[in-house]
Scaffold this motif. Structure first.
Motif, PDB file in Angstrom:
ATOM      1  N   LYS A  31      -6.281  -8.419   0.100  1.00  0.00           N
ATOM      2  CA  LYS A  31      -7.418  -7.443   0.162  1.00  0.00           C
ATOM      3  C   LYS A  31      -7.092  -6.661   1.581  1.00  0.00           C
ATOM      4  O   LYS A  31      -7.116  -5.437   1.756  1.00  0.00           O
ATOM      5  CB  LYS A  31      -8.836  -8.110   0.266  1.00  0.00           C
ATOM      6  N   ARG A  32      -6.735  -7.556   2.544  1.00  0.00           N
ATOM      7  CA  ARG A  32      -6.822  -6.649   4.007  1.00  0.00           C
ATOM      8  C   ARG A  32      -5.507  -5.775   3.680  1.00  0.00           C
ATOM      9  O   ARG A  32      -5.433  -4.649   4.625  1.00  0.00           O
ATOM     10  CB  ARG A  32      -6.129  -7.822   4.927  1.00  0.00           C
ATOM     11  N   LEU A  33      -4.473  -5.960   2.900  1.00  0.00           N
ATOM     12  CA  LEU A  33      -3.404  -5.007   2.791  1.00  0.00           C
ATOM     13  C   LEU A  33      -3.585  -4.021   1.826  1.00  0.00           C
ATOM     14  O   LEU A  33      -2.730  -3.336   1.266  1.00  0.00           O
ATOM     15  CB  LEU A  33      -2.093  -5.915   2.357  1.00  0.00           C
ATOM     16  N   ARG A  34      -4.779  -3.911   1.524  1.00  0.00           N
ATOM     17  CA  ARG A  34      -5.192  -2.476   0.603  1.00  0.00           C
ATOM     18  C   ARG A  34      -4.708  -2.857  -0.779  1.00  0.00           C
ATOM     19  O   ARG A  34      -4.823  -2.339  -1.570  1.00  0.00           O
ATOM     20  CB  ARG A  34      -4.794  -1.337   0.937  1.00  0.00           C
ATOM     21  N   LEU A  35      -4.699  -4.307  -1.029  1.00  0.00           N
ATOM     22  CA  LEU A  35      -4.069  -4.518  -2.249  1.00  0.00           C
ATOM     23  C   LEU A  35      -5.335  -5.122  -3.250  1.00  0.00           C
ATOM     24  O   LEU A  35      -6.413  -5.440  -2.441  1.00  0.00           O
ATOM     25  CB  LEU A  35      -2.741  -5.329  -2.330  1.00  0.00           C
TER      26      LEU A  35
ATOM     27  N   GLU B  81       0.931  -1.106   0.062  1.00  0.00           N
ATOM     28  CA  GLU B  81      -0.264   0.147   0.006  1.00  0.00           C
ATOM     29  C   GLU B  81       0.633   1.231   0.053  1.00  0.00           C
ATOM     30  O   GLU B  81       1.922   1.149   0.154  1.00  0.00           O
ATOM     31  CB  GLU B  81      -0.954   0.036   1.214  1.00  0.00           C
ATOM     32  N   ASN B  82       0.190   2.465  -0.296  1.00  0.00           N
ATOM     33  CA  ASN B  82       0.856   3.717  -0.271  1.00  0.00           C
ATOM     34  C   ASN B  82       1.617   3.924   1.132  1.00  0.00           C
ATOM     35  O   ASN B  82       0.974   3.634   2.082  1.00  0.00           O
ATOM     36  CB  ASN B  82       0.159   4.659  -0.629  1.00  0.00           C
TER      37      ASN B  82
ATOM     38  N   GLU C 126       7.022   2.617  -9.879  1.00  0.00           N
ATOM     39  CA  GLU C 126       5.775   2.683 -10.332  1.00  0.00           C
ATOM     40  C   GLU C 126       6.011   3.530 -11.928  1.00  0.00           C
ATOM     41  O   GLU C 126       5.291   4.505 -11.925  1.00  0.00           O
ATOM     42  CB  GLU C 126       4.637   3.761  -9.620  1.00  0.00           C
TER      43      GLU C 126
ATOM     44  N   GLN D  71       8.247   7.598 -11.231  1.00  0.00           N
ATOM     45  CA  GLN D  71       6.975   7.471 -11.688  1.00  0.00           C
ATOM     46  C   GLN D  71       6.748   8.611 -12.689  1.00  0.00           C
ATOM     47  O   GLN D  71       6.042   8.320 -13.607  1.00  0.00           O
ATOM     48  CB  GLN D  71       6.134   7.900 -10.278  1.00  0.00           C
TER      49      GLN D  71
ATOM     50  N   ALA E 228       2.498   4.500 -13.469  1.00  0.00           N
ATOM     51  CA  ALA E 228       1.338   4.907 -12.682  1.00  0.00           C
ATOM     52  C   ALA E 228       0.696   6.259 -13.532  1.00  0.00           C
ATOM     53  O   ALA E 228      -0.500   6.736 -13.410  1.00  0.00           O
ATOM     54  CB  ALA E 228       1.739   5.508 -11.314  1.00  0.00           C
TER      55      ALA E 228
ATOM     56  N   HIS F 101       1.487  -0.601  -8.526  1.00  0.00           N
ATOM     57  CA  HIS F 101       0.059  -0.938  -8.086  1.00  0.00           C
ATOM     58  C   HIS F 101      -0.677  -1.882  -9.101  1.00  0.00           C
ATOM     59  O   HIS F 101      -1.902  -2.120  -8.611  1.00  0.00           O
ATOM     60  CB  HIS F 101      -0.679   0.447  -7.776  1.00  0.00           C
ATOM     61  N   PHE F 102      -0.366  -2.011 -10.208  1.00  0.00           N
ATOM     62  CA  PHE F 102      -1.024  -2.835 -11.048  1.00  0.00           C
ATOM     63  C   PHE F 102      -0.785  -4.385 -10.970  1.00  0.00           C
ATOM     64  O   PHE F 102       0.233  -4.724 -11.248  1.00  0.00           O
ATOM     65  CB  PHE F 102      -0.797  -2.432 -12.416  1.00  0.00           C
ATOM     66  N   MET F 103      -1.762  -5.061 -10.428  1.00  0.00           N
ATOM     67  CA  MET F 103      -1.592  -6.434 -10.270  1.00  0.00           C
ATOM     68  C   MET F 103      -1.384  -7.374 -11.476  1.00  0.00           C
ATOM     69  O   MET F 103      -0.602  -8.358 -11.460  1.00  0.00           O
ATOM     70  CB  MET F 103      -2.657  -7.061  -9.569  1.00  0.00           C
TER      71      MET F 103
END
Lengths: 289, 286
Positions: free
Chosen positions: B245-249, B50-51, B176, B98, B179, B209-211
């Motif tokens: 998901k818990r890690l905001r990902l 996450e950020n 990134e 970036q 981005a 941040h792109f899976m």
């Protein structure tokens, strides 16, 4: 009430060696209460359009009318009309500058001569809206916040000006997936709860599909497409020429359809796509038994 | 990792690295906490998180833009703490950030690519050769005489990569890089990076941040609050939907759909990360 873009053309550095026509005879109208997405590749003219919406640029030809007022007019009427349009630039967190979150968000209203009492009220409301707790953060330096928080504070600074029309230039770029999700739902809430008119620039067709009523596609300074997302996503050729892609869900379902699955590709969320695939798989099974 | 005899070192060895910004001051902030990672030569490693989890702080240690508060970072046998090695390390590790507009300095593409080797005092003919090779490697030869501001974001990022290649860099750290790009620019940058990794064996450390981009890597490292949360093949990492998901990902679309279908009792094999794999798996269903 609306923003009317009437036959605008814009040329950067006219009559020099660097002359470049960024917009060619573009027209569209943004009605109050609508959510409009503008997409196009780098250099397609989308940022140039956005800067016309509140008079940062004036068209070389044509007119921009906000609630009927030409932004290019002289005098207080045009200034008032410009203030109706709030602008959140790309990476708005780079514009944070004050010592505290409270001062940064309150800077706009104070600068416009809004009373101290009203400013405080607006700051509280704006921060509440972007889900930043006023009491916890009001005295914190905006530079100590995380990336996602900084961006939300910067957006609150624009919301505190109470714009009737809110323009956001790539609001989710560089945020982690959850941050993107949170910001989108906040922005969407602004529309849902307060009937805000939103205009946002985005490359992410998934985001467009989720919140926009309408998608405008720009290419080489011209308006190529203006349609509801569901219709626009079927124009694969126009999107491709404009450097865009259809949402990944549509791409996947189209591929499956070509391979013989009975699926309608117009699904824009993972859950909806999965539901359609499951249904097609079960039907296929029944068919082959 | 294969175990070699005594003295074997990975290309990059990060050991118990802690980084504290403003150490000793009132606003001290620990950005990395005892992080250990090894990266082998020629590997393609994606970093997710996450950020604010410390990804960029970690990246900046690899070419000595930041130095560890504690622990160490060793690149090709050279410790970043050794001031005499800093320039050798930076020549081996190129960085791409970036914002493409913040890293191009010259007014013509080829001059920008030549800037690094010129600074090293390399002879003119050799520089010319390197610039040619570097622009070719990222498919930007046609634009060599262009002014950078006339290029798209994806093209600018490829010029930035060419600048690193002209230094004969062995490793690229990309923070990134896509981005700010449109979908076309993103795929241009991603294919340039993959090609350099496959054809020239350049080691890649790719923050994103792109899976879908991370799904293309050999190995994925997931960070959480200054620590390594997990590492493994994309197939292993993207099977952990709830953790991510818990890690905001998030997970790539194909993994998410495979996971969802499995929950509905449809048999899908494990380890699906790419859309083609999912399509094939569904076509195999009877």
């Amino acid at each position: 009430m609306s923003i009317e873009i009437k036959n605008i053309s814009y040329t950067y550095m006219p009559k020099t060696a660097f002359e470049h026509q960024a917009l060619k005879n573009v027209s569209f109208t943004i009605k109050e209460g609508e959510v409009t997405a503008i997409a196009g590749h780098t250099g397609s003219g989308k940022s140039t359009i956005v800067q016309h919406l509140n008079g940062l640029l004036h068209p070389s030809e044509g007119q921009v009318l906000v609630d009927g007022t030409d932004l290019n007019k002289k005098g207080s009427e045009a200034i008032k009309a410009r203030q109706l349009v709030g602008m959140v630039f790309q990476y708005p967190e780079h514009q944070l500058f004050e010592e505290t979150v409270e001062k940064d968000v309150g800077f706009g209203p104070r600068n416009l001569g809004v009373s101290e009492e009203e400013t405080e009220k607006r700051v509280k409301e704006a921060l509440d809206f972007v889900d930043i707790d006023y009491e916890t953060y009001k005295d914190v330096s905006p530079f100590q916040l995380s990336g996602g928080q900084k961006r939300r504070v910067a957006i609150a600074g624009v919301l505190a000006l109470k714009p009737k029309y809110l323009v956001l230039d790539e609001p989710t770029a560089g945020l982690d997936p959850r941050g993107r999700e949170e910001l989108l739902s906040r922005v969407w809430g602004l529309h849902k709860r307060k009937k805000a008119t939103l205009i946002f620039v985005s490359h992410k067709m998934e985001d467009v599909a989720r919140i926009a009523d309408r998608l405008i596609v720009m290419n080489h300074g011209e308006l190529m497409l203006d349609a509801p997302p569901k219709e626009a996503f079927l124009e694969e050729e126009i999107l491709k020429n404009a450097g865009l892609t259809v949402p990944a869900t549509v791409r996947l379902l189209t591929e499956l359809k070509e391979r013989g699955f009975a699926v309608d590709p117009a699904a824009f969320t993972m859950e909806e796509a999965a539901r359609r695939i499951a249904k097609a798989v079960k039907e296929r099974r029944r068919g082959t038994c | 990792m294969t175990v070699h005899g005594d003295g074997y070192m990975s290309f990059i060895e990060i050991k118990d690295l802690t980084h504290i910004y403003h150490a000793g001051q009132e606003n001290a902030k620990e950005a990395l906490s005892k992080v250990s990672i090894n990266v082998e030569k020629g590997e393609f490693v994606a970093v997710l998180g996450e950020n604010g989890c410390g990804k960029s702080t970690l990246a900046k240690h690899i070419n000595a833009l930041l130095l560890p508060t504690d622990g160490c970072c060793i690149v090709d046998g050279m410790d970043t703490n050794d001031v005499t090695k800093v320039w050798d390390i930076r020549q081996q590790v190129g960085m791409v950030f970036q914002n493409p507009d913040n890293q191009i300095i010259a007014s013509v593409v080829e001059e920008d690519v030549a800037f690094g080797p010129e600074n090293l005092g390399i002879p003119r003919d050799e520089i010319k050769k390197r610039v040619d090779e570097a622009l070719k490697a990222v498919d930007m030869e046609r634009y060599r005489a262009f002014a950078p501001h006339l290029l798209s974001g994806g093209q600018k990022q490829r010029v930035a990569i060419a600048g690193a290649l002209a230094m004969h860099t062995k490793c690229l750290v990309l923070d990134e890089p896509t981005a700010m790009l449109d979908p076309k620019g993103r795929s241009e940058v991603m294919s340039a990076v993959k090609k350099l990794n496959k054809e020239q064996g350049i080691t890649i450390i790719y923050i994103t941040h792109f899976m879908e981009e991370a799904a293309e890597a050999d190995r994925v490292i997931v960070m959480e609050k200054g620590k390594i949360f997990a590492e493994g093949k994309p197939q292993e990492i993207f099977a952990r939907v709830d953790d991510l998901k818990r890690l905001r990902l998030d997970v790539p679309l194909a993994s998410a759909i495979a996971w969802n279908l499995k929950k509905q009792g449809i048999y899908i094999p494990d380890g699906i990360v790419q859309e083609e794999e999912l399509v094939e798996a569904l076509c195999q269903l009877k």
